[in-house]
Scaffold this motif. Structure first.
Motif, PDB file in Angstrom:
ATOM      1  N   LEU A  92       0.696  -1.373  -0.108  1.00 18.95           N
ATOM      2  CA  LEU A  92       0.096   0.075   0.008  1.00 18.95           C
ATOM      3  C   LEU A  92       0.846   1.255  -0.169  1.00 18.95           C
ATOM      4  CD1 LEU A  92      -2.818  -0.663   2.552  1.00 18.95           C
ATOM      5  CD2 LEU A  92      -2.979  -0.469   0.014  1.00 18.95           C
ATOM      6  N   PHE A  93       0.427   2.417  -0.991  1.00 21.57           N
ATOM      7  CA  PHE A  93       1.095   3.519  -0.802  1.00 21.57           C
ATOM      8  C   PHE A  93      -0.180   4.575  -0.544  1.00 21.57           C
ATOM      9  CE2 PHE A  93       3.430   0.786  -3.712  1.00 21.57           C
ATOM     10  CZ  PHE A  93       5.098   1.222  -3.415  1.00 21.57           C
ATOM     11  N   GLU A  97      -2.390  12.442  -4.863  1.00 18.06           N
ATOM     12  CA  GLU A  97      -3.680  13.499  -5.027  1.00 18.06           C
ATOM     13  C   GLU A  97      -4.228  13.800  -3.785  1.00 18.06           C
ATOM     14  OE1 GLU A  97      -2.569  11.941  -8.934  1.00 18.06           O
ATOM     15  OE2 GLU A  97      -2.811  11.133  -7.013  1.00 18.06           O
ATOM     16  N   SER A  98      -4.329  12.838  -2.574  1.00 20.29           N
ATOM     17  CA  SER A  98      -4.961  13.020  -1.398  1.00 20.29           C
ATOM     18  C   SER A  98      -4.308  11.992  -0.435  1.00 20.29           C
ATOM     19  CB  SER A  98      -6.287  12.651  -1.493  1.00 20.29           C
ATOM     20  OG  SER A  98      -6.965  12.725  -0.177  1.00 20.29           O
ATOM     21  N   ARG A  99      -4.187  12.697   0.676  1.00 22.30           N
ATOM     22  CA  ARG A  99      -3.803  12.108   2.033  1.00 22.30           C
ATOM     23  C   ARG A  99      -4.714  10.828   2.552  1.00 22.30           C
ATOM     24  NH1 ARG A  99      -1.062  16.906   2.804  1.00 22.30           N
ATOM     25  NH2 ARG A  99       1.081  16.794   3.511  1.00 22.30           N
ATOM     26  N   GLN A 100      -5.979  10.681   1.712  1.00 25.13           N
ATOM     27  CA  GLN A 100      -7.187  10.022   2.462  1.00 25.13           C
ATOM     28  C   GLN A 100      -7.401   8.889   1.245  1.00 25.13           C
ATOM     29  OE1 GLN A 100      -7.567  13.458   3.144  1.00 25.13           O
ATOM     30  NE2 GLN A 100      -6.727  12.787   4.881  1.00 25.13           N
ATOM     31  N   TRP A 101      -6.457   8.753   0.240  1.00 23.55           N
ATOM     32  CA  TRP A 101      -6.441   7.776  -0.775  1.00 23.55           C
ATOM     33  C   TRP A 101      -5.167   7.176  -0.849  1.00 23.55           C
ATOM     34  CZ3 TRP A 101      -7.808  11.192  -5.854  1.00 23.55           C
ATOM     35  CH2 TRP A 101      -8.958  12.152  -5.746  1.00 23.55           C
ATOM     36  N   VAL A 160      -3.948   7.597 -10.754  1.00 23.92           N
ATOM     37  CA  VAL A 160      -3.427   8.519  -9.900  1.00 23.92           C
ATOM     38  C   VAL A 160      -1.869   7.936  -9.460  1.00 23.92           C
ATOM     39  CG1 VAL A 160      -5.758   8.496  -8.589  1.00 23.92           C
ATOM     40  CG2 VAL A 160      -4.030   6.499  -8.280  1.00 23.92           C
ATOM     41  N   SER A 161      -1.360   8.770  -8.890  1.00 26.18           N
ATOM     42  CA  SER A 161       0.360   9.000  -8.562  1.00 26.18           C
ATOM     43  C   SER A 161       0.483   8.379  -7.235  1.00 26.18           C
ATOM     44  CB  SER A 161       0.842  10.048  -9.045  1.00 26.18           C
ATOM     45  OG  SER A 161       0.680  10.226 -10.139  1.00 26.18           O
ATOM     46  N   ILE A 162       1.685   7.495  -7.102  1.00 23.98           N
ATOM     47  CA  ILE A 162       2.023   7.041  -5.869  1.00 23.98           C
ATOM     48  C   ILE A 162       2.780   8.262  -5.246  1.00 23.98           C
ATOM     49  CG2 ILE A 162       3.732   5.577  -4.699  1.00 23.98           C
ATOM     50  CD1 ILE A 162       2.763   3.472  -6.583  1.00 23.98           C
ATOM     51  N   LEU A 163       2.613   8.532  -3.854  1.00 25.66           N
ATOM     52  CA  LEU A 163       3.234   9.597  -3.390  1.00 25.66           C
ATOM     53  C   LEU A 163       4.932   9.157  -3.146  1.00 25.66           C
ATOM     54  CD1 LEU A 163       3.161  12.224  -1.564  1.00 25.66           C
ATOM     55  CD2 LEU A 163       2.751  11.151   0.122  1.00 25.66           C
ATOM     56  N   ALA A 168       6.234  14.440  -2.752  1.00 23.98           N
ATOM     57  CA  ALA A 168       5.675  14.938  -1.726  1.00 23.98           C
ATOM     58  C   ALA A 168       6.248  16.390  -1.401  1.00 23.98           C
ATOM     59  CB  ALA A 168       6.263  14.051  -0.571  1.00 23.98           C
ATOM     60  N   ILE A 169       7.300  16.964  -1.870  1.00 33.11           N
ATOM     61  CA  ILE A 169       7.773  18.083  -1.769  1.00 33.11           C
ATOM     62  C   ILE A 169       6.672  19.171  -2.503  1.00 33.11           C
ATOM     63  CG2 ILE A 169       9.647  19.702  -2.364  1.00 33.11           C
ATOM     64  CD1 ILE A 169      11.622  17.347  -1.870  1.00 33.11           C
ATOM     65  N   PHE A 170       6.434  18.509  -3.767  1.00 32.93           N
ATOM     66  CA  PHE A 170       5.534  19.460  -4.622  1.00 32.93           C
ATOM     67  C   PHE A 170       4.116  19.466  -3.964  1.00 32.93           C
ATOM     68  CE2 PHE A 170       8.546  17.933  -7.926  1.00 32.93           C
ATOM     69  CZ  PHE A 170       8.882  19.105  -8.446  1.00 32.93           C
ATOM     70  N   ARG A 171       3.779  18.441  -3.343  1.00 32.96           N
ATOM     71  CA  ARG A 171       2.341  18.711  -2.740  1.00 32.96           C
ATOM     72  C   ARG A 171       2.669  19.399  -1.403  1.00 32.96           C
ATOM     73  NH1 ARG A 171      -0.615  13.344  -0.485  1.00 32.96           N
ATOM     74  NH2 ARG A 171       0.643  13.464   1.176  1.00 32.96           N
ATOM     75  N   ASN A 172       3.673  19.388  -0.792  1.00 31.31           N
ATOM     76  CA  ASN A 172       3.618  20.308   0.583  1.00 31.31           C
ATOM     77  C   ASN A 172       3.793  21.503   0.257  1.00 31.31           C
ATOM     78  OD1 ASN A 172       3.386  18.103   2.208  1.00 31.31           O
ATOM     79  ND2 ASN A 172       5.683  17.629   2.459  1.00 31.31           N
TER      80      ASN A 172
END
Length: 193
Positions: A92-93, A97-101, A160-163, A168-172
């Motif tokens: 699982l990753f 796109e979302s911390r809840q996915w 969707v994409s794996i974090l 993660a830098i881009f999302r943050n």
């Protein structure tokens, strides 16, 4: 003793089978256990061997990929055991796109054990684990198992994409993520949890 570390979460080291017998519609034989791979590194070679039956890859690279997270968060690899034999695996990753996915990858049953309903038991375990860590959606990509996943409530969806540490830098920083393009032969599927 097999050297298997038993310390997670409902019975030390294992995900309780009883969770799935209470209304999931999936019967799991009593001798099946589910373990976090990072807490049971003795199983790493067996997991690599299982994954190589379907997805050939350099073993050292695979070990590095599988053994990256000692934390109780995603990503995490789960191993299905019958006694002390590795017969299944999934990973699982978190999605970009979302911390809840989350995204499940490398869900596999050993070739010798297929056709016994164990794939459904492994997927039920994956769904329950995703729910237990408060995920809202579970995604996957498949080339030839669309019908199998539809039986468990998955529907075709967008990719969707794996974090990863890099994206993660881009999302943050609230930058627009760039999704990894999906293979032309893969179908993305999603299940609301």
């Amino acid at each position: 003793s097999s050297g298997i570390n038993a310390e997670w979460p409902l019975r030390p080291g294992m995900i309780s089978n009883n969770v799935f017998k209470q209304g999931s519609g999936v019967d799991i034989p009593c001798n099946m256990d589910f373990l976090k791979l990072h807490a049971n590194e003795i199983l790493l070679d067996s997991v690599c061997k299982l994954l190589e039956t379907h997805w050939p890859k350099n073993r050292d690279m695979r070990k590095k990929h599988l053994n990256v997270n000692p934390n109780p968060t995603l990503p995490m690899s789960i191993v299905m055991l019958e006694g002390t034999e590795v017969i299944g695996h999934y990973r699982l990753f978190e999605s970009l796109e979302s911390r809840q996915w989350c995204i499940v990858e490398s869900l596999i049953i050993s070739p010798e054990q297929r056709g016994k309903g164990l794939g459904g038991a492994l997927l039920a375990n994956c769904i329950q684990l995703a729910k237990s860590i408060k995920m809202e959606k579970l995604y996957l990509s498949t080339k030839d198992q669309v019908g199998f996943y539809e039986k468990y409530g998955f529907q075709k969806s967008c990719a969707v994409s794996i974090l990863t540490k890099v994206n993660a830098i881009f999302r943050n920083r609230n930058l627009v993520p760039v999704s990894v393009p999906s293979s032309n032969t893969s179908v993305w599927m999603c299940k609301d949890l």
